[in-house]
Design an enzyme around this catalytic site. Structure first.
Site, PDB file in Angstrom:
ATOM      1  N   LYS A 172       0.896  -1.253   0.037  1.00  0.00           N
ATOM      2  CA  LYS A 172      -0.055   0.078   0.007  1.00  0.00           C
ATOM      3  C   LYS A 172       0.873   1.350  -0.230  1.00  0.00           C
ATOM      4  CE  LYS A 172      -3.253   2.870   0.448  1.00  0.00           C
ATOM      5  NZ  LYS A 172      -4.479   3.193  -0.307  1.00  0.00           N
ATOM      6  N   LYS A 240      -0.772  11.518   5.846  1.00  0.00           N
ATOM      7  CA  LYS A 240      -0.131  10.421   6.856  1.00  0.00           C
ATOM      8  C   LYS A 240       0.206   9.250   6.063  1.00  0.00           C
ATOM      9  CE  LYS A 240      -3.510   7.439   7.157  1.00  0.00           C
ATOM     10  NZ  LYS A 240      -3.775   6.046   6.346  1.00  0.00           N
TER      11      LYS A 240
HETATM   12  P1  NAP Z   1     -12.704   8.416   7.650  1.00  0.00           P
HETATM   13  O1  NAP Z   1     -13.973   8.809   6.466  1.00  0.00           O
HETATM   14  O2  NAP Z   1     -12.067   9.753   8.046  1.00  0.00           O
HETATM   15  O3  NAP Z   1     -13.034   7.435   8.621  1.00  0.00           O
HETATM   16  C1  NAP Z   1     -12.306   6.872   9.583  1.00  0.00           C
HETATM   17  C2  NAP Z   1     -13.151   6.097  10.455  1.00  0.00           C
HETATM   18  O4  NAP Z   1     -12.578   5.750  11.429  1.00  0.00           O
HETATM   19  C3  NAP Z   1     -14.262   7.476  11.145  1.00  0.00           C
HETATM   20  O5  NAP Z   1     -15.533   6.970  11.148  1.00  0.00           O
HETATM   21  C4  NAP Z   1     -13.637   7.609  12.482  1.00  0.00           C
HETATM   22  O6  NAP Z   1     -14.540   7.784  13.567  1.00  0.00           O
HETATM   23  C5  NAP Z   1     -12.978   6.304  12.726  1.00  0.00           C
HETATM   24  N1  NAP Z   1     -12.044   6.231  13.592  1.00  0.00           N
HETATM   25  C6  NAP Z   1     -10.724   6.837  13.554  1.00  0.00           C
HETATM   26  N2  NAP Z   1     -10.120   6.939  14.563  1.00  0.00           N
HETATM   27  C7  NAP Z   1     -10.681   5.920  15.236  1.00  0.00           C
HETATM   28  C8  NAP Z   1     -10.380   5.653  16.840  1.00  0.00           C
HETATM   29  N3  NAP Z   1      -9.331   5.925  17.592  1.00  0.00           N
HETATM   30  N4  NAP Z   1     -11.463   4.914  17.304  1.00  0.00           N
HETATM   31  C9  NAP Z   1     -12.465   4.590  16.681  1.00  0.00           C
HETATM   32  N5  NAP Z   1     -12.679   5.105  15.645  1.00  0.00           N
HETATM   33  C10 NAP Z   1     -11.969   5.718  15.009  1.00  0.00           C
HETATM   34  O7  NAP Z   1     -11.686   7.970   6.399  1.00  0.00           O
HETATM   35  P2  NAP Z   1     -11.581   6.961   5.171  1.00  0.00           P
HETATM   36  O8  NAP Z   1     -11.451   7.586   4.001  1.00  0.00           O
HETATM   37  O9  NAP Z   1     -12.741   5.922   5.449  1.00  0.00           O
HETATM   38  O10 NAP Z   1     -10.180   5.970   5.347  1.00  0.00           O
HETATM   39  C11 NAP Z   1     -10.295   5.059   6.246  1.00  0.00           C
HETATM   40  C12 NAP Z   1      -8.759   4.215   6.312  1.00  0.00           C
HETATM   41  O11 NAP Z   1      -8.736   3.904   4.699  1.00  0.00           O
HETATM   42  C13 NAP Z   1      -7.520   5.264   6.312  1.00  0.00           C
HETATM   43  O12 NAP Z   1      -6.492   4.348   6.876  1.00  0.00           O
HETATM   44  C14 NAP Z   1      -7.358   5.611   4.709  1.00  0.00           C
HETATM   45  O13 NAP Z   1      -6.001   5.890   4.574  1.00  0.00           O
HETATM   46  C15 NAP Z   1      -7.672   4.201   3.942  1.00  0.00           C
HETATM   47  N6  NAP Z   1      -8.177   4.431   2.502  1.00  0.00           N
HETATM   48  C16 NAP Z   1      -9.049   5.513   2.340  1.00  0.00           C
HETATM   49  C17 NAP Z   1      -9.326   5.614   1.007  1.00  0.00           C
HETATM   50  C18 NAP Z   1     -10.291   6.647   0.550  1.00  0.00           C
HETATM   51  O14 NAP Z   1     -10.398   7.034  -0.736  1.00  0.00           O
HETATM   52  N7  NAP Z   1     -11.094   7.252   1.442  1.00  0.00           N
HETATM   53  C19 NAP Z   1      -8.757   4.805  -0.188  1.00  0.00           C
HETATM   54  C20 NAP Z   1      -7.998   3.730   0.387  1.00  0.00           C
HETATM   55  C21 NAP Z   1      -7.554   3.918   1.857  1.00  0.00           C
HETATM   56  P3  NAP Z   1     -15.260   9.285  13.752  1.00  0.00           P
HETATM   57  O15 NAP Z   1     -16.470   9.105  12.746  1.00  0.00           O
HETATM   58  O16 NAP Z   1     -15.756   9.347  15.132  1.00  0.00           O
HETATM   59  O17 NAP Z   1     -14.313  10.336  13.197  1.00  0.00           O
END
Ligand code: NAP
Length: 297
Positions: A172, A240
């Site tokens: 990744k 990040k």
């Molecule tokens: P996001 O929309 O910010 O969602 C992250 C979720 O994790 C939120 O619901 C957050 O809760 C929860 N969270 C974070 N820290 C936490 C903790 N300490 N305890 C409990 N819950 C926690 O991010 P995302 O885009 O879905 O991305 C998630 C992961 O996938 C990341 O590692 C990112 O790098 C990876 N990713 C993302 C994409 C993309 O296009 N978005 C693509 C590939 C990979 P809250 O709602 O309370 O903030």
């Protein structure tokens, strides 16, 4: 066969992924830090849980999709975490993008309880999560991979068992080097066209069929032309990922100037207040330094 599945972290990616597992006929126990993130899944039949530990009490395979390395550590090993109710024979599948080094430590610590871990970060964005077309890069034992493979099939298309614990996260990080450097290249190319009074939309169209064609030119290039930076993949998450790349390169003594430049671009966007925008917003920095007007989004 229906599997008892846990899903922790219901953001942009986690929620549609959990939905796809449920729509494939599996029973889900879900936990979101903000209870509102669970609502739509509970309406579709998932059991909402007050903690990650409660998820672990019910599920056999527990998916985690949170933001960063400390967040994964917290939901697995912190207060109210998976470890409190974990039992031998379970598998924790971490699909977040986090440090490969810490991933190996988490796998080791879970194994002490008889719990297997797979690191299984994804590429393909929100669209891939919604359409179940994600690329999934997996690290961990072959037998755990085979056990979870039918569930990965509900989430993605290109599913590769890359190697041992941490190998998925290394793959990744490689993905994010290519994506980041290509966003920079597309930003520079479209700005170059504009400074030469040539229509960047026509340039993008012309480039699409040749060797310069890519998903990034197609998807992020369009966002750049429209100045539409609604995420997508947030600047703060891309920063990040490049931090993970640069920390690992630092430890190993590696020269990665392209990745370092992209890391600086993302740092600058954070400083300028653009953390929540899509990382295609790198073009805003390039345009500014090339003397082009950038409409504020
Ligand atoms: P996001 O929309 O910010 O969602 C992250 C979720 O994790 C939120 O619901 C957050 O809760 C929860 N969270 C974070 N820290 C936490 C903790 N300490 N305890 C409990 N819950 C926690 O991010 P995302 O885009 O879905 O991305 C998630 C992961 O996938 C990341 O590692 C990112 O790098 C990876 N990713 C993302 C994409 C993309 O296009 N978005 C693509 C590939 C990979 P809250 O709602 O309370 O903030």
């Amino acid at each position: 066969m229906s599997t008892k599945i846990g899903f922790i972290g219901l953001g942009i990616m986690g929620r549609p992924m959990a939905q796809n597992l449920m729509r494939a006929g599996h029973k889900l126990w879900v936990h979101g830090r903000r209870p509102t993130t669970m609502e739509s899944l509970v309406m579709e039949g998932a059991q909402g849980c007050g903690s990650a530990a409660e998820v672990a009490a019910h599920a056999d395979v527990i998916f985690v999709m949170v933001s960063d390395t400390p967040d994964v550590e917290q939901v697995i090993f912190g207060a109210g975490g998976v470890i409190e109710r974990a039992r031998a024979g379970q598998v924790v599948v971490d699909m977040s993008t986090i440090s490969p080094v810490e991933t190996r430590r988490f796998a080791h610590d879970l194994a002490a309880k008889g719990v297997e871990m797979l690191d299984a970060p994804v590429s393909g964005g929100e669209v891939g999560a919604v359409n179940a077309t994600l690329s999934i890069m997996v690290g961990g034992k072959e037998e755990s991979f085979q056990r979870v493979k039918p569930l990965f099939d509900c989430l993605g298309k290109n599913i590769v068992h890359v190697g041992a614990h941490g190998a998925g996260q290394v793959a990744k990080a490689c993905n994010q080097i290519v994506v980041g450097v290509t966003i920079e290249a597309v930003s520079e190319a479209l700005s170059f066209a504009r400074r030469n009074n040539v229509d960047p939309a026509k340039v993008r169209e012309a480039l699409m069929g040749g060797f310069a064609g890519s998903k990034i030119l197609e998807v992020h290039g369009k966002r750049m032309l429209d100045h539409d930076f609604k995420p997508g993949f947030k600047v703060k998450l891309h920063q990040k990922d490049l931090r993970i790349v640069m920390e690992t390169a630092h430890t190993l003594g590696m020269f990665l100037p392209g990745a370092a430049l992209v890391a600086q671009q993302l740092n600058a966007l954070i400083g300028l207040g653009d953390a929540e925008l899509d990382s295609a917003a790198i073009v805003k920095n390039v345009e500014k330094l090339c003397g082009l007007d950038t409409p504020r989004s």
